[in-house]
Design a protein around this motif. Structure first.
Motif, PDB file in Angstrom:
ATOM      1  N   ALA A 181      43.642  24.121  -7.739  1.00  0.00           N
ATOM      2  CA  ALA A 181      43.307  25.216  -6.823  1.00  0.00           C
ATOM      3  C   ALA A 181      44.553  25.720  -6.115  1.00  0.00           C
ATOM      4  N   LEU A 182      45.397  24.791  -5.683  1.00  0.00           N
ATOM      5  CA  LEU A 182      46.642  25.181  -5.025  1.00  0.00           C
ATOM      6  C   LEU A 182      47.537  25.947  -5.985  1.00  0.00           C
ATOM      7  N   ALA A 183      47.602  25.484  -7.242  1.00  0.00           N
ATOM      8  CA  ALA A 183      48.428  26.167  -8.249  1.00  0.00           C
ATOM      9  C   ALA A 183      47.944  27.599  -8.454  1.00  0.00           C
ATOM     10  N   LEU A 184      46.622  27.785  -8.475  1.00  0.00           N
ATOM     11  CA  LEU A 184      46.077  29.138  -8.650  1.00  0.00           C
ATOM     12  C   LEU A 184      46.495  30.051  -7.509  1.00  0.00           C
ATOM     13  N   LEU A 185      46.384  29.550  -6.287  1.00  0.00           N
ATOM     14  CA  LEU A 185      46.686  30.382  -5.127  1.00  0.00           C
ATOM     15  C   LEU A 185      48.172  30.667  -4.974  1.00  0.00           C
ATOM     16  N   ARG A 186      49.015  29.866  -5.641  1.00  0.00           N
ATOM     17  CA  ARG A 186      50.448  30.079  -5.552  1.00  0.00           C
ATOM     18  C   ARG A 186      51.016  30.822  -6.761  1.00  0.00           C
ATOM     19  N   THR A 187      50.211  31.007  -7.796  1.00  0.00           N
ATOM     20  CA  THR A 187      50.688  31.676  -9.010  1.00  0.00           C
ATOM     21  C   THR A 187      50.859  33.173  -8.777  1.00  0.00           C
ATOM     22  N   ARG A 188      51.995  33.716  -9.211  1.00  0.00           N
ATOM     23  CA  ARG A 188      52.196  35.158  -9.111  1.00  0.00           C
ATOM     24  C   ARG A 188      52.655  35.766 -10.433  1.00  0.00           C
ATOM     25  N   ASP A 189      53.389  35.000 -11.278  1.00  0.00           N
ATOM     26  CA  ASP A 189      53.954  35.563 -12.505  1.00  0.00           C
ATOM     27  C   ASP A 189      52.910  35.865 -13.570  1.00  0.00           C
ATOM     28  N   SER A 190      51.702  35.353 -13.434  1.00  0.00           N
ATOM     29  CA  SER A 190      50.681  35.540 -14.468  1.00  0.00           C
ATOM     30  C   SER A 190      49.670  36.626 -14.135  1.00  0.00           C
ATOM     31  N   PHE A 191      49.837  37.291 -12.992  1.00  0.00           N
ATOM     32  CA  PHE A 191      48.856  38.289 -12.582  1.00  0.00           C
ATOM     33  C   PHE A 191      49.513  39.629 -12.265  1.00  0.00           C
ATOM     34  N   VAL A 201      44.246  37.885  -6.069  1.00  0.00           N
ATOM     35  CA  VAL A 201      43.682  36.656  -6.625  1.00  0.00           C
ATOM     36  C   VAL A 201      43.178  35.755  -5.502  1.00  0.00           C
ATOM     37  N   GLN A 202      43.948  35.679  -4.414  1.00  0.00           N
ATOM     38  CA  GLN A 202      43.529  34.861  -3.277  1.00  0.00           C
ATOM     39  C   GLN A 202      42.232  35.388  -2.675  1.00  0.00           C
ATOM     40  N   GLN A 203      42.100  36.701  -2.585  1.00  0.00           N
ATOM     41  CA  GLN A 203      40.883  37.293  -2.048  1.00  0.00           C
ATOM     42  C   GLN A 203      39.693  37.009  -2.956  1.00  0.00           C
ATOM     43  N   GLN A 204      39.906  37.098  -4.272  1.00  0.00           N
ATOM     44  CA  GLN A 204      38.842  36.798  -5.232  1.00  0.00           C
ATOM     45  C   GLN A 204      38.413  35.336  -5.116  1.00  0.00           C
ATOM     46  N   PHE A 205      39.381  34.456  -4.904  1.00  0.00           N
ATOM     47  CA  PHE A 205      39.095  33.033  -4.747  1.00  0.00           C
ATOM     48  C   PHE A 205      38.234  32.789  -3.511  1.00  0.00           C
ATOM     49  N   LEU A 206      38.589  33.438  -2.402  1.00  0.00           N
ATOM     50  CA  LEU A 206      37.831  33.263  -1.165  1.00  0.00           C
ATOM     51  C   LEU A 206      36.399  33.755  -1.318  1.00  0.00           C
ATOM     52  N   VAL A 262      34.728  38.892  -9.331  1.00  0.00           N
ATOM     53  CA  VAL A 262      35.722  39.692 -10.044  1.00  0.00           C
ATOM     54  C   VAL A 262      36.645  38.741 -10.794  1.00  0.00           C
ATOM     55  N   CYS A 263      37.004  39.092 -12.034  1.00  0.00           N
ATOM     56  CA  CYS A 263      37.930  38.265 -12.810  1.00  0.00           C
ATOM     57  C   CYS A 263      39.368  38.670 -12.513  1.00  0.00           C
ATOM     58  N   ALA A 264      40.230  37.682 -12.282  1.00  0.00           N
ATOM     59  CA  ALA A 264      41.640  37.943 -11.980  1.00  0.00           C
ATOM     60  C   ALA A 264      42.349  38.476 -13.211  1.00  0.00           C
ATOM     61  N   LYS A 265      43.149  39.520 -13.039  1.00  0.00           N
ATOM     62  CA  LYS A 265      43.862  40.154 -14.156  1.00  0.00           C
ATOM     63  C   LYS A 265      45.354  39.839 -14.124  1.00  0.00           C
ATOM     64  N   VAL A 274      35.708  25.130  -6.946  1.00  0.00           N
ATOM     65  CA  VAL A 274      35.367  26.540  -6.780  1.00  0.00           C
ATOM     66  C   VAL A 274      35.447  27.228  -8.133  1.00  0.00           C
ATOM     67  N   GLU A 275      34.409  27.965  -8.492  1.00  0.00           N
ATOM     68  CA  GLU A 275      34.400  28.669  -9.777  1.00  0.00           C
ATOM     69  C   GLU A 275      35.246  29.937  -9.689  1.00  0.00           C
ATOM     70  N   VAL A 276      36.139  30.113 -10.649  1.00  0.00           N
ATOM     71  CA  VAL A 276      36.980  31.302 -10.709  1.00  0.00           C
ATOM     72  C   VAL A 276      36.865  31.914 -12.102  1.00  0.00           C
ATOM     73  N   CYS A 277      37.316  33.140 -12.242  1.00  0.00           N
ATOM     74  CA  CYS A 277      37.225  33.842 -13.524  1.00  0.00           C
ATOM     75  C   CYS A 277      38.561  34.488 -13.853  1.00  0.00           C
ATOM     76  N   MET A 278      39.043  34.282 -15.075  1.00  0.00           N
ATOM     77  CA  MET A 278      40.295  34.866 -15.532  1.00  0.00           C
ATOM     78  C   MET A 278      40.002  35.936 -16.596  1.00  0.00           C
ATOM     79  N   ALA A 279      40.604  37.101 -16.447  1.00  0.00           N
ATOM     80  CA  ALA A 279      40.428  38.164 -17.425  1.00  0.00           C
ATOM     81  C   ALA A 279      41.149  37.850 -18.729  1.00  0.00           C
ATOM     82  N   LYS A 280      42.126  36.931 -18.675  1.00  0.00           N
ATOM     83  CA  LYS A 280      42.881  36.512 -19.852  1.00  0.00           C
ATOM     84  C   LYS A 280      43.343  35.070 -19.631  1.00  0.00           C
ATOM     85  N   PRO A 281      43.710  34.341 -20.707  1.00  0.00           N
ATOM     86  CA  PRO A 281      44.180  32.961 -20.528  1.00  0.00           C
ATOM     87  C   PRO A 281      45.440  32.922 -19.665  1.00  0.00           C
TER      88      PRO A 281
END
Length: 598
Positions: A329-339, A350-355, A595-598, A300-307
């Protein structure tokens, strides 16, 4: 691919048995792996449910049960004298009967006749929507195309939730489907995610509301750290007996599942208790589902506003676009400290953007026209799902998917339940429902008011409500109304009068007990010279224009208006119908916009 070691026969992937018949332009199913290829006939079944070149069946959702037939006769034109072998009718497919060679034989083209060009499928659009709905299964919001093998039924796990859900697969009215992503750690590689041995919580939760006319849908995320009352619920045991689990006040929402023996029916009851919306069905997925389904669709293609370089989830992504699947993909959906502010609420975004991205991926890719990919996706999805017993087979899931697939993706709105910091905590860690915005949003969903630009519905809602409320409104102290109960809730008239007097300042309200008969819709009868009072009461209670019954003669003296509560009344303080637009400050996102995740 198949975590449960199902779906293979004789070490052959069923998806690899689909081949293109050059005579018909259709993908067909070859089941005899030992016999030579037939030149004069094809012992195959054309797939109308899978391919974009399939013939139109004329009936959506048509499904047949699989069967085997052995003719014992030689197939006309087959090489090496191969006999006609067993064939299987696959659910969702049509048999082709040739003039030679028995059942299933396809007549070859006559000499000198040009090959028939593959037909352009009139089902392609429907398949794309069905596949788009499949995306919701990944971390929670609906289902997709379950085509074909009868064995898919055996993949699906189910739980009997009793009266917590609906017994009907599809509702004639609006539908509510609760998607639950559990953090249960079973499965290879999942032990390291913490809370080892847990029965799992309701970690990711989305209430997917589909409108009655199927023109729009609202996907409302429910924070796992929402503090609410968990109601009493009844659970079914493996031996067929039932156990009632007591309710507990002021608990985190995520404890409505897995804890104290609670099952998804308890989570459904909790959602209904909060919103007044009764879920018809639930679908539950775990960590393995995220990994397997994202791999099955090819990422699944995702977009990050920053590294992103998160030490806890081990997620590493560059700025801009990337493709994630499986563990990443699982790591992305579980990440909270970077957003955002590192909260669960920002992780929900982020989960909504992924869906939304997965829905777009399903629409634009060749997954739905590639039999092998589609089979693997269907196999992975059914292996990943746990559902309520009312929809626990592939045919029922397909029926539900087809109903949901009527919604255009641009009219699917993602948002999060309006919440505020928990006032009971000196340093808030949890949240509670926003008492104003939350009820406004719930009322909109209960009244099936669209949150998207479905022009006809939006225009009608705005014009009716605007006309209803246009003009002066009486002061609450001057509103005089008699309240009768014609609905289903015992004591509703008394409770409403108490709410009107204590919360709204309508001191001249009177409880007139039960109405002469039950009515479906709440009504307010008023005289022309009481219009200002009627507008004031309509605004307080969210009365729709259809509830207003204006008389022809003016009221005399201290005559009161008459409010009769109907079956649409859900409780004192709950709006009968919602406003024409969402509460201010509630962020919304459309499934068709990146939308890019911030």
């Amino acid at each position: 691919m198949d975590a449960h070691s199902r779906g293979r026969a004789d070490d052959i992937d069923p998806a690899d048995q689909w081949v293109l018949n050059p005579h018909t332009g259709n993908y067909e199913l070859r089941l005899d792996h030992s016999a030579g290829e037939s030149t004069g006939s094809a012992h195959t079944a054309s797939s109308s449910a899978l391919t974009a070149t399939a013939e139109e069946t004329g009936r959506r959702g048509e499904s047949r049960t699989g069967s085997r037939e052995s003719s014992g006769r030689r197939a006309a034109g087959s090489r090496g004298g191969a006999t006609d072998t067993s064939r299987r009718e696959v659910p969702g497919q049509r048999s082709h009967r040739g003039s030679q060679g028995g059942r299933g034989a396809a007549e070859p083209p006559a000499s000198g006749r040009r090959k028939r060009k593959p037909q352009k499928s009139r089902k392609k659009k429907a398949l794309l929507w069905t596949g788009g709905v499949m995306a919701f299964v990944v971390v929670g919001t609906s289902i997709g195309a379950y085509a074909l093998y009868q064995k898919l039924n055996g993949n699906i796990d189910s739980i009997d939730v009793g009266d917590a859900g609906s017994k009907n697969v599809v509702s004639d009215g609006p539908m509510n489907i609760l998607i639950i992503g559990t953090d249960k750690r079973t499965g290879k590689g999942n032990e390291g995610y913490g809370d080892k041995g847990s029965e799992g919580h309701a970690d990711t939760n989305i209430l997917f509301h589909v409108s009655e006319d199927r023109t729009n849908a609202t996907a409302m995320s429910i924070p796992r750290d929402l503090v609410t009352d968990i109601p009493e619920c009844e659970t079914k045991q493996s031996d067929g007996t039932s156990t009632t689990i007591p309710g507990t006040p002021n608990e985190r929402f995520n404890t409505s599942l897995g804890q104290h023996g609670r099952d998804p029916g308890c989570t459904m009851k909790t959602v209904e208790n909060i919103t007044g919306l009764k879920p018809d069905h639930f679908m539950m997925v775990d960590f393995n589902a995220v990994k397997e389904l994202t791999t099955a669709v090819g990422g699944v293609e995702v977009c990050m506003a920053k590294p992103v370089d998160d030490p806890k989830s081990h997620l590493v992504l560059p700025q801009g676009k990337s493709t994630v699947q499986g563990e990443k993909a699982l790591a992305l959906l579980r990440t909270r400290d970077s957003f955002g502010n590192r909260s669960d609420l920002d992780r929900i975004k982020v989960q909504q953007q992924f869906l939304g991205s997965m829905i777009r991926e399903m629409k634009s890719s060749d997954t739905l026209t590639n039999p092998k990919k589609l089979y693997k996706l269907a196999d992975a999805a059914t292996n990943a799902l746990t559902v309520d017993s009312a929809i626990a087979d592939a045919k029922k899931l397909m029926t539900l998917a087809q109903e949901i697939s009527k919604v255009d993706t641009k009219n699917i709105t993602f948002l999060t339940m309006p919440v505020i910091d928990n006032p009971a905590e000196p340093k808030p860690v949890t949240v509670v429902v926003d008492p104003t915005k939350g009820e406004q949003l719930f009322a909109m969903m209960r009244s099936d008011t669209s949150l998207t630009e479905v022009k006809q519905q939006e225009k009608a809602a705005k014009s009716k409500q605007a006309a209803l409320l246009k003009g002066p409104k009486a002061d609450p102290a001057d509103v005089r109304v008699d309240v009768l109960n014609g609905g289903e809730i015992s004591g509703a008239a008394g409770a409403t009068v108490t709410w009107l007097q204590n919360e709204q300042g309508v001191l001249k309200s009177t409880n007139k007990a039960n109405a002469p008969e039950k009515i479906k819709k709440t009504t307010l009868e008023y005289a022309p010279n009481q219009a200002d009072q009627a507008r004031a009461l309509a605004e307080m209670m969210g009365l729709p224009a259809t509830a207003m019954k204006k008389g022809t003669a003016d009221a005399e003296g201290l005559e009161a208006m008459v409010l009769t509560l109907g079956a649409d009344f859900k409780g004192a303080g709950q709006l009968i119908t919602g406003p024409a637009k969402a509460p201010e400050g509630v962020e919304q996102a459309s499934a068709d916009k990146a939308v890019c995740a911030k």
